[in-house]
Write a protein that holds these residues in place. Structure first.
Motif, PDB file in Angstrom:
ATOM      1  N   LEU A 174     -17.345  18.568  15.136  1.00  0.00           N
ATOM      2  CA  LEU A 174     -16.938  18.064  13.831  1.00  0.00           C
ATOM      3  C   LEU A 174     -17.304  16.589  13.729  1.00  0.00           C
ATOM      4  CD1 LEU A 174     -15.458  18.586  11.156  1.00  0.00           C
ATOM      5  CD2 LEU A 174     -13.343  17.896  12.283  1.00  0.00           C
ATOM      6  N   VAL A 175     -18.122  16.274  12.727  1.00  0.00           N
ATOM      7  CA  VAL A 175     -18.535  14.894  12.480  1.00  0.00           C
ATOM      8  C   VAL A 175     -18.050  14.514  11.085  1.00  0.00           C
ATOM      9  CG1 VAL A 175     -20.454  13.289  12.307  1.00  0.00           C
ATOM     10  CG2 VAL A 175     -20.562  15.190  13.940  1.00  0.00           C
ATOM     11  N   LEU A 176     -17.134  13.531  11.007  1.00  0.00           N
ATOM     12  CA  LEU A 176     -16.550  13.140   9.727  1.00  0.00           C
ATOM     13  C   LEU A 176     -17.399  12.095   9.028  1.00  0.00           C
ATOM     14  CD1 LEU A 176     -12.745  12.877  10.555  1.00  0.00           C
ATOM     15  CD2 LEU A 176     -14.044  14.845   9.757  1.00  0.00           C
ATOM     16  N   ASP A 177     -17.247  12.047   7.692  1.00  0.00           N
ATOM     17  CA  ASP A 177     -17.894  10.995   6.911  1.00  0.00           C
ATOM     18  C   ASP A 177     -17.302   9.645   7.287  1.00  0.00           C
ATOM     19  OD1 ASP A 177     -19.361  12.894   5.693  1.00  0.00           O
ATOM     20  OD2 ASP A 177     -18.196  12.948   3.845  1.00  0.00           O
ATOM     21  N   ASN A 224     -10.922   7.276   2.603  1.00  0.00           N
ATOM     22  CA  ASN A 224     -10.966   7.055   1.156  1.00  0.00           C
ATOM     23  C   ASN A 224     -11.277   8.340   0.412  1.00  0.00           C
ATOM     24  OD1 ASN A 224     -10.484   4.319   1.550  1.00  0.00           O
ATOM     25  ND2 ASN A 224     -12.683   3.849   1.750  1.00  0.00           N
ATOM     26  N   SER A 225     -12.203   9.151   0.951  1.00  0.00           N
ATOM     27  CA  SER A 225     -12.583  10.374   0.266  1.00  0.00           C
ATOM     28  C   SER A 225     -11.450  11.383   0.256  1.00  0.00           C
ATOM     29  CB  SER A 225     -13.821  10.981   0.928  1.00  0.00           C
ATOM     30  OG  SER A 225     -13.540  11.299   2.283  1.00  0.00           O
ATOM     31  N   LEU A 226     -10.643  11.402   1.337  1.00  0.00           N
ATOM     32  CA  LEU A 226      -9.533  12.352   1.384  1.00  0.00           C
ATOM     33  C   LEU A 226      -8.485  12.039   0.328  1.00  0.00           C
ATOM     34  CD1 LEU A 226      -8.960  12.879   5.221  1.00  0.00           C
ATOM     35  CD2 LEU A 226      -9.900  14.495   3.574  1.00  0.00           C
ATOM     36  N   SER A 227      -8.282  10.743   0.051  1.00  0.00           N
ATOM     37  CA  SER A 227      -7.261  10.363  -0.938  1.00  0.00           C
ATOM     38  C   SER A 227      -7.655  10.796  -2.338  1.00  0.00           C
ATOM     39  CB  SER A 227      -7.049   8.844  -0.892  1.00  0.00           C
ATOM     40  OG  SER A 227      -8.261   8.173  -1.242  1.00  0.00           O
ATOM     41  N   ASN A 228      -8.970  10.973  -2.558  1.00  0.00           N
ATOM     42  CA  ASN A 228      -9.442  11.380  -3.874  1.00  0.00           C
ATOM     43  C   ASN A 228      -9.614  12.888  -3.998  1.00  0.00           C
ATOM     44  OD1 ASN A 228      -9.617   8.676  -4.675  1.00  0.00           O
ATOM     45  ND2 ASN A 228     -11.675   8.477  -3.755  1.00  0.00           N
ATOM     46  N   MET A 229      -9.397  13.606  -2.901  1.00  0.00           N
ATOM     47  CA  MET A 229      -9.580  15.053  -2.939  1.00  0.00           C
ATOM     48  C   MET A 229      -8.299  15.739  -3.397  1.00  0.00           C
ATOM     49  SD  MET A 229     -11.627  15.482   0.668  1.00  0.00           S
ATOM     50  CE  MET A 229     -11.489  17.257   0.666  1.00  0.00           C
ATOM     51  N   LEU A 243     -10.153  17.928   6.132  1.00  0.00           N
ATOM     52  CA  LEU A 243     -11.135  16.919   6.519  1.00  0.00           C
ATOM     53  C   LEU A 243     -12.387  17.063   5.661  1.00  0.00           C
ATOM     54  CD1 LEU A 243     -10.888  17.471  10.371  1.00  0.00           C
ATOM     55  CD2 LEU A 243      -9.869  15.570   9.130  1.00  0.00           C
ATOM     56  N   LYS A 244     -13.170  16.008   5.634  1.00  0.00           N
ATOM     57  CA  LYS A 244     -14.446  16.048   4.946  1.00  0.00           C
ATOM     58  C   LYS A 244     -15.518  15.517   5.891  1.00  0.00           C
ATOM     59  CE  LYS A 244     -16.930  14.485   0.824  1.00  0.00           C
ATOM     60  NZ  LYS A 244     -16.889  13.643  -0.398  1.00  0.00           N
ATOM     61  N   GLY A 245     -16.531  16.345   6.148  1.00  0.00           N
ATOM     62  CA  GLY A 245     -17.593  15.946   7.054  1.00  0.00           C
ATOM     63  C   GLY A 245     -18.554  17.094   7.278  1.00  0.00           C
ATOM     64  N   GLU A 246     -19.178  17.120   8.462  1.00  0.00           N
ATOM     65  CA  GLU A 246     -20.148  18.151   8.799  1.00  0.00           C
ATOM     66  C   GLU A 246     -19.692  18.919  10.030  1.00  0.00           C
ATOM     67  OE1 GLU A 246     -24.548  17.351   8.169  1.00  0.00           O
ATOM     68  OE2 GLU A 246     -23.765  15.337   8.608  1.00  0.00           O
ATOM     69  N   LEU A 247     -19.889  20.240   9.983  1.00  0.00           N
ATOM     70  CA  LEU A 247     -19.625  21.095  11.131  1.00  0.00           C
ATOM     71  C   LEU A 247     -20.972  21.429  11.768  1.00  0.00           C
ATOM     72  CD1 LEU A 247     -17.445  22.612  12.739  1.00  0.00           C
ATOM     73  CD2 LEU A 247     -17.850  24.589  11.252  1.00  0.00           C
ATOM     74  N   LEU A 248     -21.201  20.915  12.982  1.00  0.00           N
ATOM     75  CA  LEU A 248     -22.487  21.062  13.644  1.00  0.00           C
ATOM     76  C   LEU A 248     -22.368  21.972  14.854  1.00  0.00           C
ATOM     77  CD1 LEU A 248     -23.619  17.320  13.622  1.00  0.00           C
ATOM     78  CD2 LEU A 248     -24.093  19.065  11.899  1.00  0.00           C
ATOM     79  N   MET A 249     -23.505  22.549  15.281  1.00  0.00           N
ATOM     80  CA  MET A 249     -23.568  23.353  16.488  1.00  0.00           C
ATOM     81  C   MET A 249     -24.491  22.656  17.478  1.00  0.00           C
ATOM     82  SD  MET A 249     -22.765  26.126  18.168  1.00  0.00           S
ATOM     83  CE  MET A 249     -22.199  27.301  16.957  1.00  0.00           C
ATOM     84  N   GLU A 250     -23.955  22.331  18.656  1.00  0.00           N
ATOM     85  CA  GLU A 250     -24.728  21.647  19.680  1.00  0.00           C
ATOM     86  C   GLU A 250     -24.259  22.096  21.041  1.00  0.00           C
ATOM     87  OE1 GLU A 250     -25.839  17.088  21.130  1.00  0.00           O
ATOM     88  OE2 GLU A 250     -24.527  17.416  19.428  1.00  0.00           O
TER      89      GLU A 250
END
Length: 646
Positions: A550-553, A558-563, A537-544
């Motif tokens: 996990l908050v994804l872009d 689309n970004s995963l297909s280019n990774m 996955l691509k996104g941010e790992l936050l603490m709350e």
């Protein structure tokens, strides 16, 4: 008048001074706080947890310190946590303490300097040993714990810095620590704590009562199964005889409550009627009071623990009505009226029996009815006009302060100390003889009692076996009193003041919160060798709120297909050589034999035919240097086929 003071060693040739009323310190009171509080760097304190109503009385000493920064803000929220009931009742008790202190200072005059003479070494050395030990402690290092009382402004400032909680309500500190309070059963609003973090949970067990006749019962179930438990019920160490030795004609003692058996506690059988034992003690004390009144004497009861006072008040009025005696009851305190009114509007903090009274249309406590019938007179001070107009003896008086050193109690003790018909009912004074020393010779009767407070030493081990934490942290003072070395269900560590303990990390994994609609779209890749499922996955790992989120872009698909693919593990060399040979590529393996710890290469595959290339296999990565990009891509596909990729 203050008698609390500490100890310096006497010279060999000095004569010990005998303790009498003239030895006491006739000065403005100072107050004993946490040892070495004046040396603390308060800016290093992240969180303050207040577990009891009495505990909040010391809070302004901390919050007024230079550098203490507890405040409400958007980044850290509040640093001081306490239950709603303890905060509201505690504020009234602090205001009452300040009021009594101010009255004392006005009557006797303030100190001439900020540093009292009795704190100087030359003055300490000539004090009787009992007073020196009180001031300096047994080890002679507690002198710095004495401080002047806080002001009314300090109390207001303190209350602005606290965060109030209900039982089981969550509060989050800095996004990582979730704090919850659970009833301890000792007093109204008293609590134990659970601290949850991604690395595990910690229970903090303060003074607790299994069953209470007025407060919410001990919620032990919420403390079960934690990674660690800090046992801090120092009230358990007070399993001693209730009374001090003294003249049997003047000092009465109420028998100690019978301890609950280990068998009952192990299952926490609440059918065991411990309340009946407390009831017997209340009846005994009140019957002593009735006997004194029949003889023409008055009864004086210092206000200590709020719950005990309420129970004594109820039982006393019940026996008076049963005896058809019309004796006035006075409650003298600057906050008594507001305090009694508050107690009747907090049913959620009381035991089930009290709550049932609310549903039956009855007052939570008997004092509401008694006030309406004018059987109780509530006045703010001993010199108030209402008290002077309605004063009648014999009578029963509830008033502060339990130290017997300030407040209305001092005036009334002076009045009745020489009356052998009168009675003083006092709870939990460590040294009764010293407490009564200013009033000698004392002829009035004294009934010293100790109501249940703390788990009790007999119940500690069964309680821990019921709670089943993975690790228990006990005070060093508990080691010689209870043998926990044979316990197999949990490990035991012992702590002392100013010592850091390393607690084993027992939580096997961390939790990640993912939205349901997002998780349902995942397609997992199985890594057979490691036996795990993986999703890239691509996104941010936050603490709350103490949880990973996990908050994804927004353009995640689309970004995963280019990774590029991410591979796990090292390639099996035999499989790699077989796959290369199958594609018509030949090569030889060269292992790194340099012994250089800085070398990142484990081995290298040299390809000779049909073109020259190499595959460098390191500890964390693999590299394919070639002269042609197409050749590198072809070899990469072969490596990709034998590795797990995601």
């Amino acid at each position: 008048m203050v008698f609390l003071i500490q100890e310096l060693g006497l010279g060999k040739n000095k004569i010990e001074k005998l303790l009498d009323a003239k030895s006491l310190l006739f000065t403005e009171p100072w107050y004993k706080t946490v040892n070495n509080l004046h040396l603390w760097n308060s800016s290093f304190i992240d969180v303050v947890l207040i577990s009891s109503l009495m505990g909040i009385l010391g809070l302004p000493f901390l919050t007024r310190m230079k550098g203490f920064s507890a405040k409400l803000n958007v980044l850290f929220n509040c640093l001081i946590y306490i239950t709603e009931a303890s905060a509201r009742l505690g504020q009234l008790m602090m205001e009452d303490l300040v009021s009594m202190h101010v009255e004392f200072s006005q009557f006797y005059g303030p100190e001439e300097s900020n540093f009292p003479a009795w704190l100087r070494q030359e003055e300490l050395e000539i004090l009787p040993s009992e007073l020196r030990e009180i001031i300096l402690g047994k080890d002679g290092v507690e002198l710095g714990g004495w401080m002047p009382l806080y002001s009314a402004a300090d109390v207001k400032d303190c209350m602005l810095k606290i965060h109030k909680l209900n039982y089981a309500e969550e509060a989050c500190y800095n996004g990582t620590l979730v704090i919850k309070a659970f009833s301890s059963g000792t007093e109204i609003g008293s609590c134990n704590w659970i601290l949850n973090s991604p690395k595990g949970d910690i229970a903090y067990l303060s003074g607790s009562n299994i069953i209470s006749a007025h407060a919410m019962p001990f919620d032990y179930r919420s403390l079960q199964g934690t990674c660690a438990l800090i046992y801090s019920d120092f009230l358990s160490f007070s399993d001693t005889q209730d009374g001090e030795d003294g003249d049997s004609n003047s000092v009465l003692t109420a028998d100690k409550l019978l301890p609950m058996s280990s068998q009952d506690l192990a299952g926490f059988n609440h059918n065991f009627d411990e309340n009946s034992e407390e009831k017997k003690k209340l009846v005994f004390i009140c019957s002593c009071a009735i006997d004194c009144i029949n003889e023409g004497g008055s009864v004086l009861i210092p206000i200590d623990r709020l719950g005990t006072v309420l129970l004594l008040l109820e039982e006393m009025t019940t026996l008076l009505e049963a005896s058809d005696m019309k004796v006035p009851i006075y409650i003298i305190s600057s906050v008594a009226e507001e305090l009694l009114a508050l107690l009747n509007i907090i049913p959620e903090w009381l035991c089930k029996q009290r709550q049932e009274r609310l549903f039956a249309g009855e007052p939570l406590f008997a004092h509401i009815k008694l006030l309406k019938e004018r059987k109780i007179h509530v006045v703010p001070a001993a010199h108030s006009h209402e008290l002077l107009v309605n004063w009648q003896e014999p009578c029963i008086v509830f008033c502060p302060h339990w130290s017997l050193r300030m407040g209305p109690i001092v005036h009334l003790l002076r009045r009745w100390c020489g009356d052998p018909k009168s009675l003083l009912i006092i709870e939990g004074v460590l040294n009764l003889e010293l407490a009564l020393l200013p009033f000698n010779p004392i002829a009035m009767k004294v009934c010293q009692c100790l109501f249940p407070s703390g788990i009790g030493l007999q119940k500690v081990k069964p309680l821990l076996e019921t709670l089943q934490p993975k690790t228990v942290l006990c005070p060093e003072e508990l080691r010689p009193q209870i043998n926990l070395s044979s316990e197999k269900s949990f490990s035991v560590l012992y702590y002392t003041e100013a010592e850091t303990l390393k607690v084993p990390y027992r939580k096997g994994s961390s939790e990640l919160k993912i939205a349901t609609d997002l998780a349902s779209q995942f397609y997992w890749k199985r890594f057979k060798k490691e036996e795990i499922d993986v999703k890239k996955l691509k996104g941010e790992l936050l603490m709350e709120n103490g949880r990973h989120h996990l908050v994804l872009d927004n353009d995640n698909k689309n970004s995963l297909s280019n990774m590029s693919l991410v591979h796990g593990g090292s390639p099996d060399l035999e499989k790699l050589m077989a796959a290369l040979s199958k594609m018509g590529i030949s090569g030889v393996i060269e292992h790194d034999t340099s012994g250089d710890a800085r070398s990142q290469s484990l081995c290298m595959v040299h390809i000779q035919d049909p073109y020259k290339a190499s595959i460098e296999i390191g500890a964390t990565s693999a590299n394919i240097p070639t002269a042609d990009e197409n050749e590198a891509s072809f070899i990469y596909k072969i490596v990709d086929d034998i590795l797990d990729g995601v």
